[in-house]
Design a protein around this motif. Structure first.
Motif, PDB file in Angstrom:
ATOM      1  N   GLU A  31       2.038 -31.661   7.856  1.00  0.00           N
ATOM      2  CA  GLU A  31       1.211 -30.456   7.864  1.00  0.00           C
ATOM      3  C   GLU A  31       1.376 -29.718   9.187  1.00  0.00           C
ATOM      4  O   GLU A  31       1.405 -30.337  10.258  1.00  0.00           O
ATOM      5  N   PHE A  32       1.478 -28.391   9.098  1.00  0.00           N
ATOM      6  CA  PHE A  32       1.627 -27.535  10.275  1.00  0.00           C
ATOM      7  C   PHE A  32       0.581 -26.431  10.204  1.00  0.00           C
ATOM      8  O   PHE A  32       0.536 -25.661   9.251  1.00  0.00           O
ATOM      9  N   TRP A  33      -0.294 -26.380  11.223  1.00  0.00           N
ATOM     10  CA  TRP A  33      -1.293 -25.316  11.316  1.00  0.00           C
ATOM     11  C   TRP A  33      -0.828 -24.276  12.327  1.00  0.00           C
ATOM     12  O   TRP A  33      -0.380 -24.625  13.433  1.00  0.00           O
ATOM     13  N   HIS A  34      -0.958 -23.005  11.951  1.00  0.00           N
ATOM     14  CA  HIS A  34      -0.597 -21.936  12.894  1.00  0.00           C
ATOM     15  C   HIS A  34      -1.602 -20.796  12.814  1.00  0.00           C
ATOM     16  O   HIS A  34      -2.417 -20.728  11.885  1.00  0.00           O
ATOM     17  N   SER A  35      -1.541 -19.909  13.788  1.00  0.00           N
ATOM     18  CA  SER A  35      -2.478 -18.785  13.878  1.00  0.00           C
ATOM     19  C   SER A  35      -1.747 -17.444  13.898  1.00  0.00           C
ATOM     20  O   SER A  35      -2.218 -16.486  14.509  1.00  0.00           O
ATOM     21  N   MET A  36      -0.626 -17.387  13.234  1.00  0.00           N
ATOM     22  CA  MET A  36       0.163 -16.164  13.194  1.00  0.00           C
ATOM     23  C   MET A  36      -0.129 -15.393  11.911  1.00  0.00           C
ATOM     24  O   MET A  36       0.167 -15.865  10.812  1.00  0.00           O
ATOM     25  N   GLY A  37      -0.712 -14.216  12.042  1.00  0.00           N
ATOM     26  CA  GLY A  37      -0.986 -13.371  10.889  1.00  0.00           C
ATOM     27  C   GLY A  37      -0.121 -12.122  10.913  1.00  0.00           C
ATOM     28  O   GLY A  37       0.589 -11.852  11.885  1.00  0.00           O
ATOM     29  N   GLY A  38      -0.159 -11.340   9.873  1.00  0.00           N
ATOM     30  CA  GLY A  38       0.570 -10.079   9.821  1.00  0.00           C
ATOM     31  C   GLY A  38       2.066 -10.252   9.973  1.00  0.00           C
ATOM     32  O   GLY A  38       2.683 -11.143   9.375  1.00  0.00           O
ATOM     33  N   VAL A  39       2.669  -9.390  10.788  1.00  0.00           N
ATOM     34  CA  VAL A  39       4.115  -9.432  11.038  1.00  0.00           C
ATOM     35  C   VAL A  39       4.526 -10.788  11.600  1.00  0.00           C
ATOM     36  O   VAL A  39       5.556 -11.360  11.207  1.00  0.00           O
ATOM     37  N   PHE A 139       5.224 -27.944  23.720  1.00  0.00           N
ATOM     38  CA  PHE A 139       6.418 -27.137  23.932  1.00  0.00           C
ATOM     39  C   PHE A 139       6.094 -25.680  23.654  1.00  0.00           C
ATOM     40  O   PHE A 139       5.603 -25.342  22.574  1.00  0.00           O
ATOM     41  N   PRO A 140       6.330 -24.796  24.624  1.00  0.00           N
ATOM     42  CA  PRO A 140       6.039 -23.370  24.417  1.00  0.00           C
ATOM     43  C   PRO A 140       6.887 -22.803  23.281  1.00  0.00           C
ATOM     44  O   PRO A 140       8.103 -22.697  23.394  1.00  0.00           O
ATOM     45  N   PHE A 141       6.232 -22.490  22.190  1.00  0.00           N
ATOM     46  CA  PHE A 141       6.924 -21.987  21.009  1.00  0.00           C
ATOM     47  C   PHE A 141       7.019 -20.468  21.012  1.00  0.00           C
ATOM     48  O   PHE A 141       8.050 -19.883  20.702  1.00  0.00           O
ATOM     49  N   ASN A 142       5.919 -19.821  21.370  1.00  0.00           N
ATOM     50  CA  ASN A 142       5.908 -18.358  21.327  1.00  0.00           C
ATOM     51  C   ASN A 142       5.350 -17.786  22.635  1.00  0.00           C
ATOM     52  O   ASN A 142       4.264 -17.223  22.673  1.00  0.00           O
ATOM     53  N   PRO A 143       6.109 -17.940  23.731  1.00  0.00           N
ATOM     54  CA  PRO A 143       5.632 -17.425  25.015  1.00  0.00           C
ATOM     55  C   PRO A 143       5.607 -15.893  25.023  1.00  0.00           C
ATOM     56  O   PRO A 143       6.535 -15.244  24.547  1.00  0.00           O
ATOM     57  N   SER A 144       4.550 -15.365  25.555  1.00  0.00           N
ATOM     58  CA  SER A 144       4.446 -13.917  25.705  1.00  0.00           C
ATOM     59  C   SER A 144       4.054 -13.615  27.141  1.00  0.00           C
ATOM     60  O   SER A 144       3.722 -14.505  27.918  1.00  0.00           O
ATOM     61  N   ASN A 145       4.111 -12.370  27.493  1.00  0.00           N
ATOM     62  CA  ASN A 145       3.494 -11.904  28.723  1.00  0.00           C
ATOM     63  C   ASN A 145       3.081 -10.461  28.516  1.00  0.00           C
ATOM     64  O   ASN A 145       3.545  -9.808  27.576  1.00  0.00           O
ATOM     65  N   PRO A 146       2.179  -9.952  29.333  1.00  0.00           N
ATOM     66  CA  PRO A 146       1.714  -8.583  29.125  1.00  0.00           C
ATOM     67  C   PRO A 146       2.710  -7.584  29.702  1.00  0.00           C
ATOM     68  O   PRO A 146       3.271  -7.805  30.785  1.00  0.00           O
ATOM     69  N   ILE A 147       2.933  -6.508  28.996  1.00  0.00           N
ATOM     70  CA  ILE A 147       3.802  -5.443  29.494  1.00  0.00           C
ATOM     71  C   ILE A 147       3.128  -4.096  29.249  1.00  0.00           C
ATOM     72  O   ILE A 147       2.191  -3.990  28.452  1.00  0.00           O
ATOM     73  N   ALA A 276       4.403  -9.763  22.278  1.00  0.00           N
ATOM     74  CA  ALA A 276       4.391 -10.072  20.854  1.00  0.00           C
ATOM     75  C   ALA A 276       3.950  -8.885  20.016  1.00  0.00           C
ATOM     76  O   ALA A 276       4.109  -8.895  18.798  1.00  0.00           O
ATOM     77  N   SER A 277       3.384  -7.864  20.645  1.00  0.00           N
ATOM     78  CA  SER A 277       2.962  -6.667  19.921  1.00  0.00           C
ATOM     79  C   SER A 277       4.121  -5.711  19.666  1.00  0.00           C
ATOM     80  O   SER A 277       3.968  -4.746  18.906  1.00  0.00           O
ATOM     81  N   LEU A 278       5.266  -5.973  20.293  1.00  0.00           N
ATOM     82  CA  LEU A 278       6.353  -4.997  20.305  1.00  0.00           C
ATOM     83  C   LEU A 278       6.818  -4.603  18.905  1.00  0.00           C
ATOM     84  O   LEU A 278       6.904  -3.407  18.582  1.00  0.00           O
ATOM     85  N   THR A 279       7.127  -5.571  18.059  1.00  0.00           N
ATOM     86  CA  THR A 279       7.629  -5.255  16.725  1.00  0.00           C
ATOM     87  C   THR A 279       6.601  -4.459  15.932  1.00  0.00           C
ATOM     88  O   THR A 279       6.938  -3.459  15.287  1.00  0.00           O
ATOM     89  N   GLY A 280       5.345  -4.880  16.003  1.00  0.00           N
ATOM     90  CA  GLY A 280       4.291  -4.179  15.280  1.00  0.00           C
ATOM     91  C   GLY A 280       4.069  -2.769  15.799  1.00  0.00           C
ATOM     92  O   GLY A 280       3.884  -1.828  15.011  1.00  0.00           O
ATOM     93  N   VAL A 281       4.085  -2.578  17.126  1.00  0.00           N
ATOM     94  CA  VAL A 281       3.890  -1.252  17.712  1.00  0.00           C
ATOM     95  C   VAL A 281       5.038  -0.326  17.324  1.00  0.00           C
ATOM     96  O   VAL A 281       4.825   0.849  16.985  1.00  0.00           O
ATOM     97  N   LEU A 282       6.258  -0.842  17.341  1.00  0.00           N
ATOM     98  CA  LEU A 282       7.410  -0.021  16.935  1.00  0.00           C
ATOM     99  C   LEU A 282       7.262   0.447  15.493  1.00  0.00           C
ATOM    100  O   LEU A 282       7.582   1.596  15.170  1.00  0.00           O
ATOM    101  N   ARG A 283       6.770  -0.432  14.637  1.00  0.00           N
ATOM    102  CA  ARG A 283       6.550  -0.035  13.237  1.00  0.00           C
ATOM    103  C   ARG A 283       5.481   1.039  13.142  1.00  0.00           C
ATOM    104  O   ARG A 283       5.609   1.990  12.352  1.00  0.00           O
ATOM    105  N   GLN A 284       4.415   0.897  13.925  1.00  0.00           N
ATOM    106  CA  GLN A 284       3.335   1.883  13.878  1.00  0.00           C
ATOM    107  C   GLN A 284       3.795   3.245  14.396  1.00  0.00           C
ATOM    108  O   GLN A 284       3.415   4.282  13.855  1.00  0.00           O
ATOM    109  N   TYR A 348       8.474 -12.146  21.030  1.00  0.00           N
ATOM    110  CA  TYR A 348       8.204 -13.281  21.911  1.00  0.00           C
ATOM    111  C   TYR A 348       9.458 -13.638  22.705  1.00  0.00           C
ATOM    112  O   TYR A 348      10.581 -13.418  22.252  1.00  0.00           O
ATOM    113  N   VAL A 349       9.240 -14.205  23.872  1.00  0.00           N
ATOM    114  CA  VAL A 349      10.348 -14.553  24.758  1.00  0.00           C
ATOM    115  C   VAL A 349      10.987 -15.867  24.289  1.00  0.00           C
ATOM    116  O   VAL A 349      10.276 -16.863  24.099  1.00  0.00           O
ATOM    117  N   PRO A 350      12.300 -15.898  24.113  1.00  0.00           N
ATOM    118  CA  PRO A 350      12.938 -17.169  23.746  1.00  0.00           C
ATOM    119  C   PRO A 350      12.939 -18.119  24.938  1.00  0.00           C
ATOM    120  O   PRO A 350      13.285 -17.733  26.051  1.00  0.00           O
TER     121      PRO A 350
END
Length: 440
Positions: A31-39, A139-147, A276-284, A348-350
């Motif tokens: 079982e894998f629990w995650h908190s990623m919604g939307g895009v 292990f950092p899976f989805n590292p982000s930082n503010p831009i 992590a907002s980048l893809t969604g903001v570009l779509r908007q 997210y940063v690889p």
């Protein structure tokens, strides 16, 4: 003769069914629990599907468990009940101390050694954050930082040049120039929009070389008090309140959606969000205006931002075969080619070295150069206990006090006073948490 052929065919079919049943019986389900919604949720589910199709030994069942807060609260409730928790869970950055203190986690560093995984395959900044008491727990899976997100058409309109790095003074001056008001003095385009989120106060502290909690962000010893009433945080909140009063900055509340909508509609010229907002903001944004991105601001001198986003943790208490299966899943998600696809699909940063050199990732950056901003911000950040980020318990609760202080500042209270009042509540929460850990 025909009867003999039919009997052979029936036996072959039966043997095939037995073999299939045996293979299915040997398949390990986790079982894998995650908190990623939307895009982001779409991208996460795509990775789970890829893993399941890449081999026939392990089946991952993924479940969206709501927000980061919802996810960790659900996990803690399951741990208290002693049942119903997953093999792998995604937990946000500020849950790192809680996860280590829970004693329910198998340190990923131990599993890496057991299965011969080279820890040097990861860039240092994300690893720096999740190392607790000298050991990497998640292990950092989805590292982000503010831009900073920049409406480049608005910049060109007022003749402002591009800057990759910004001080608070630079940000305030630019926001004033970019603000547009009608004949009645009503703002029709704000110069700046930032959601009321503690994360942005935390990051202005780190990027200015300040600590958010004592004992060097809880890295030299367990944090026993917060230090978010530092000079950088005070300057940031006072600046934002000043600009809101003057109609230069927008007050869109705690939710990010309203701020992002305002920016995407061209009604704010500068905004601060996660990578992590980048893809969604570009779509908007669509074709409304060209977008450029820049580093998050600092107060006096740039130090470096801390890792945001979340890490993957493997829980104890399962048979060895299931723990190994959980490890294989995590290891798959951290492969360079998988990280490369995840990066381009989300922003997210690889974290895997080599991901950025892959041809399809390079081509993606040529098509959309804004993906490089967060990476360069990480690579040019100083690696120290300030940029490591604050490690402390009760962080989710403490964030609420910081956000309340921001709101008090917008209502006219000086930032230093609002933050000191919040600090008193936060220190009490931290003391309660540390006492509860000591009593276990």
């Amino acid at each position: 003769m025909r009867l003999w052929v039919k009997l052979l065919a029936a036996k072959a079919a039966l043997a095939g069914l037995l073999l299939l049943g045996s293979a299915q019986a040997q398949k390990v389900t986790i079982e894998f629990w995650h908190s990623m919604g939307g895009v982001l949720g779409e991208a996460t589910e795509a990775l789970v599907k890829e893993f399941n199709q890449s081999q026939d030994r392990i089946q991952v069942k993924s479940q969206y468990v709501g927000s980061y807060d919802d996810g960790i609260n659900k996990l803690l409730a399951a741990l208290r009940a002693g049942r119903g928790y997953p093999h792998v869970i995604q937990v946000y950055d500020i849950g790192a101390r809680i996860m280590a203190d829970s004693r329910a986690v198998v340190p990923l560093e131990d599993l890496a050694r057991r299965y011969g995984f080279d820890m040097d395959r990861f860039i240092p900044q994300p690893r720096n954050y999740y190392t607790i008491d000298g050991k990497l727990f998640g292990f950092p899976f989805n590292p982000s930082n503010p831009i900073l997100y920049l409406n480049w058409a608005a910049f060109q309109e007022v003749g402002l040049p591009y800057k990759p790095s910004w001080s608070l003074k630079d940000l305030e001056e630019a926001a004033r120039k970019l603000t547009k008001k009608d004949a009645q003095g009503r703002t029709v385009r704000y110069g700046l929009s930032i959601p009321i989120d503690s994360w942005f106060v935390e990051q202005i502290s780190y990027n200015s070389g300040e600590y958010f909690c004592n004992n060097e962000n809880g890295r030299k010893a367990r944090a026993t008090a917060v230090t978010f009433d530092n000079e950088a945080a005070v300057a940031f909140l006072d600046m934002y309140a000043r600009l809101v009063r003057e109609g230069v900055a927008a007050n869109t509340g705690r939710g990010w959606a309203d701020s992002q909508s305002l920016f995407a509609q061209g009604q704010a010229a500068i905004a601060a969000y996660s990578t992590a907002s980048l893809t969604g903001v570009l779509r908007q944004i669509g074709c409304r205006f060209p977008l450029r991105t820049a580093y998050y601001p600092f107060h006096q001198e740039r130090n470096g931002v801390a890792v945001g986003g979340a890490a993957l943790y493997i829980l104890k208490g399962f048979p060895e075969a299931e723990t190994e299966a959980a490890w294989r899943f995590v290891e798959y998600l951290l492969r360079p080619e998988v990280q490369g696809r995840w990066h381009l699909n989300t922003g997210y940063v690889p974290v895997a070295k080599g991901a950025l050199e892959l041809p399809f990732v390079r081509q993606g950056h040529v098509r959309q150069p804004n993906y490089t901003t967060a990476i360069q911000q990480f690579l040019t950040s100083k690696v120290n206990t300030a940029s490591a980020g604050c490690l402390m318990g009760s962080f989710p609760e403490i964030r609420q006090y910081v956000q309340a202080a921001w709101e008090e500042t917008l209502r006219g209270k000086p930032a230093r006073e609002a933050l000191r009042e919040a600090k008193a509540k936060a220190d009490q929460a931290l003391e309660r948490y540390n006492r509860s850990v000591a009593e276990r």
